[in-house]
Design a protein around this motif. Structure first.
Motif, PDB file in Angstrom:
ATOM      1  N   GLU A  57      39.029  -1.456  69.746  1.00 28.12           N
ATOM      2  CA  GLU A  57      37.764  -2.411  69.729  1.00 28.12           C
ATOM      3  C   GLU A  57      37.911  -3.422  69.694  1.00 28.12           C
ATOM      4  O   GLU A  57      38.703  -4.309  68.776  1.00 28.12           O
ATOM      5  CB  GLU A  57      36.454  -1.889  69.216  1.00 28.12           C
ATOM      6  N   PRO A  58      37.154  -5.047  70.319  1.00 29.65           N
ATOM      7  CA  PRO A  58      37.537  -6.525  69.844  1.00 29.65           C
ATOM      8  C   PRO A  58      37.601  -6.291  68.367  1.00 29.65           C
ATOM      9  O   PRO A  58      36.158  -5.935  67.583  1.00 29.65           O
ATOM     10  CB  PRO A  58      36.214  -7.369  70.736  1.00 29.65           C
ATOM     11  N   GLY A  59      38.666  -6.942  67.895  1.00 29.42           N
ATOM     12  CA  GLY A  59      38.404  -7.707  66.276  1.00 29.42           C
ATOM     13  C   GLY A  59      39.011  -6.507  65.830  1.00 29.42           C
ATOM     14  O   GLY A  59      39.266  -6.739  64.528  1.00 29.42           O
ATOM     15  N   THR A  64      42.699  -3.720  64.476  1.00 30.22           N
ATOM     16  CA  THR A  64      43.687  -4.202  64.444  1.00 30.22           C
ATOM     17  C   THR A  64      44.756  -2.827  64.960  1.00 30.22           C
ATOM     18  O   THR A  64      44.443  -1.676  64.323  1.00 30.22           O
ATOM     19  CB  THR A  64      44.423  -4.455  63.188  1.00 30.22           C
ATOM     20  N   ASP A  86      43.588  -8.795  74.565  1.00 32.39           N
ATOM     21  CA  ASP A  86      42.061  -8.165  74.484  1.00 32.39           C
ATOM     22  C   ASP A  86      41.073  -8.134  73.341  1.00 32.39           C
ATOM     23  O   ASP A  86      40.307  -7.536  72.444  1.00 32.39           O
ATOM     24  CB  ASP A  86      41.432  -6.896  75.063  1.00 32.39           C
ATOM     25  N   GLU A  87      41.333  -9.481  72.314  1.00 34.01           N
ATOM     26  CA  GLU A  87      40.659 -10.091  71.509  1.00 34.01           C
ATOM     27  C   GLU A  87      41.257  -8.584  70.125  1.00 34.01           C
ATOM     28  O   GLU A  87      40.163  -8.314  68.885  1.00 34.01           O
ATOM     29  CB  GLU A  87      39.295  -9.164  71.449  1.00 34.01           C
ATOM     30  N   VAL A  88      42.042  -7.527  70.339  1.00 36.83           N
ATOM     31  CA  VAL A  88      43.239  -6.406  69.649  1.00 36.83           C
ATOM     32  C   VAL A  88      44.246  -6.824  69.115  1.00 36.83           C
ATOM     33  O   VAL A  88      44.542  -7.432  69.830  1.00 36.83           O
ATOM     34  CB  VAL A  88      42.496  -5.346  71.053  1.00 36.83           C
ATOM     35  N   ALA A  89      44.576  -7.819  67.753  1.00 27.81           N
ATOM     36  CA  ALA A  89      45.969  -7.853  67.288  1.00 27.81           C
ATOM     37  C   ALA A  89      46.465  -6.442  67.153  1.00 27.81           C
ATOM     38  O   ALA A  89      46.069  -5.201  66.515  1.00 27.81           O
ATOM     39  CB  ALA A  89      45.154  -7.440  65.760  1.00 27.81           C
ATOM     40  N   ASP A 121      48.224 -10.816  69.622  1.00 28.08           N
ATOM     41  CA  ASP A 121      46.447 -10.383  70.606  1.00 28.08           C
ATOM     42  C   ASP A 121      46.228 -10.093  71.708  1.00 28.08           C
ATOM     43  O   ASP A 121      46.948 -10.740  72.552  1.00 28.08           O
ATOM     44  CB  ASP A 121      45.440 -11.272  69.668  1.00 28.08           C
TER      45      ASP A 121
END
Length: 475
Positions: free
Chosen positions: A439-441, A443, A340-343, A338
């Protein structure tokens, strides 16, 4: 050369078509049984010459660059699975009345060579998910205390499994359509066709021929023919199969199962096939969270593995324990990191559209990295079904224009970065571009829907490059 003659190999003239992972073991085994073995091979490079020298030292004749010619006096041809049926060698064999076996057929015929009761085969085939399913199956069987191994197309020689010193109770066998084509006598204890989608059509000649070869896995099944409720073509193959009396059709589904099915209820894998009074009763097997990763298509793999294991008589607890013990291979929906909040997820093994669609279905909002060698595939259906999940797309590889055009037709609002390069460094650029779109969240998903050989030696190297690029992002 019927089955009654299998124990009498002395002096038989056997032609082995192809060097490599199946040809060399077959040649050695047959030579050891007293056959007069000639290996013919298309290639004549340094590797082939080294392999030929190894066999010639044992007394095996090798003819390099002569793969289309049938040696005089041949009684039997044993072919590597990848050799296409249209080769002149096979036409010559047919004209001469010479049978053609694959390495799987040879292993099947030799499995009782030592006079002991041979281990039953639980067979797995399908367009996608074979390796994962057969590994899950082996893990479940081991959890039940059974001596077993995952063998076949997974890279472990079936010949070694049936002739080696280690004796197994049961074998988990992965079979490709190529192998099934050349295995007319195979009769599994139970078998599954996981799914059917266009693949290897250049080899088989048509979708109908491809499906027919997959369907051979059901022929002569003794206990269960397992099919995918969501893929009617697999059930049709069961209906067409000539099985032993009493063999049952068993479905698996991601929904609630009916009688004679395995499925999912409230996050629980449930068996309504191998229970008393299946009209009313169900057996809990495991939780969806016991499946790693719990993506829908991987849960389907787990259900198929569970169905074969239950057909063999494995208790419910072993299904749960085996799934918990199972570790997926690299590059199969592997979570890399992960940032910056991106998987960032590596599914480089998704080398065709069917596999990529299953991968895309596992996530809600995706920046998709795709492209490579299309192998004749089209992408409209894949893009149309997945469009609502796409935040953006980054395209790499030789045939990326085909995906770009499908995106323009079916997902025109999705931003697309077209990387006009096929060098291996393009993966770092692709990951950086994907980071800019995410964006955050979200994948970022490498699910190429294409083969890798335009840019990388194999899908493993492609996945490694992705993981390395992700690590650089987080550094």
């Amino acid at each position: 050369m019927g089955s009654q003659e299998v124990t009498n190999w002395q002096g038989r003239n056997v032609t082995v078509a192809g060097l490599g992972v199946s040809g060399i073991p077959a040649a050695k085994v047959l030579h050891g049984l007293g056959a007069v073995v000639t290996v013919v091979n298309d290639g004549d490079d340094d590797r082939a010459r080294a392999q030929a020298a190894e066999l010639e030292a044992l007394g095996v004749t090798v003819r390099l660059g002569d793969g289309a010619t049938l040696p005089e006096g041949t009684d039997l041809v044993v072919t590597a699975p990848g050799w296409q049926p249209g080769k002149p060698l096979f036409a010559a064999a047919e004209a001469a009345g010479v049978p053609v076996w694959g390495d799987v057929e040879l292993a099947w015929r030799l499995r009782d060579l030592d006079g002991r009761e041979p281990a039953p085969w639980l067979a797995v085939t399908g367009t996608n998910g074979k390796t994962t399913t057969v590994q899950m199956l082996a893990s479940i069987l081991k959890a039940a205390g059974l001596r077993t191994a995952a063998v076949g197309n997974i890279g472990v020689s079936l010949l070694d499994a049936v002739l080696g010193e280690e004796k197994y109770d049961v074998l988990a066998v992965e079979l490709s359509s190529y192998q099934l084509h050349w295995a007319p006598s195979l009769r599994a204890h139970s078998a599954v066709v996981l799914n059917l989608a266009p693949d290897h059509l250049d080899w088989h000649g048509s979708m109908e021929a491809y499906a027919a070869d997959k369907g051979r896995v059901y022929e002569g099944n003794r206990v269960a023919c397992v099919y995918n409720v969501a893929d009617k073509a697999t059930e049709d193959l069961v209906r067409e199969a000539d099985v032993e009396e009493g063999c049952r059709a068993i479905g698996f589904t991601l929904g609630a199962p009916g009688p004679s099915q395995l499925g999912v209820v409230d996050g629980i894998l449930v068996d309504r096939a191998f229970v008393e009074n299946r009209q009313k009763n169900a057996q809990e097997l495991a939780e969806v969270s016991d499946v790693r990763p719990p993506a829908p298509h991987n849960v389907a793999n787990a259900l198929a593995a569970a169905a074969l294991a239950r057909a063999y008589g494995v208790p419910a607890r072993a299904v749960r324990d085996g799934l918990r013990d199972f570790t997926p291979d690299a590059h199969r929906i592997a979570h890399v990191a992960d940032v910056d909040e991106v998987a960032y997820v590596d599914d480089s093994k998704a080398t065709n559209t069917h596999a990529a669609e299953a991968s895309l279905a596992a996530y809600e909002s995706i920046v998709w990295i795709a492209g490579g060698l299309a192998k004749g595939a089209t992408f409209d259906e894949l893009v149309a079904r997945s469009a609502k999940r796409l935040r953006g797309a980054v395209l790499i590889g030789a045939d990326r224009a085909l995906i770009r055009e499908a995106l323009a037709r079916h997902a025109p609002e999705v931003p697309v970065v077209d990387l006009d390069r096929t060098d291996t460094g393009a993966m770092l650029a692709a990951v950086q571009e994907a980071k800019g779109l995410a964006e955050p969240g979200d994948t970022v998903l490498l699910a190429p829907a294409c083969a890798s050989m335009d840019m990388f030696a194999n899908y493993n190297k492609r996945g490694d490059a992705f993981a390395e690029a992700v690590r650089e992002l987080g550094a």
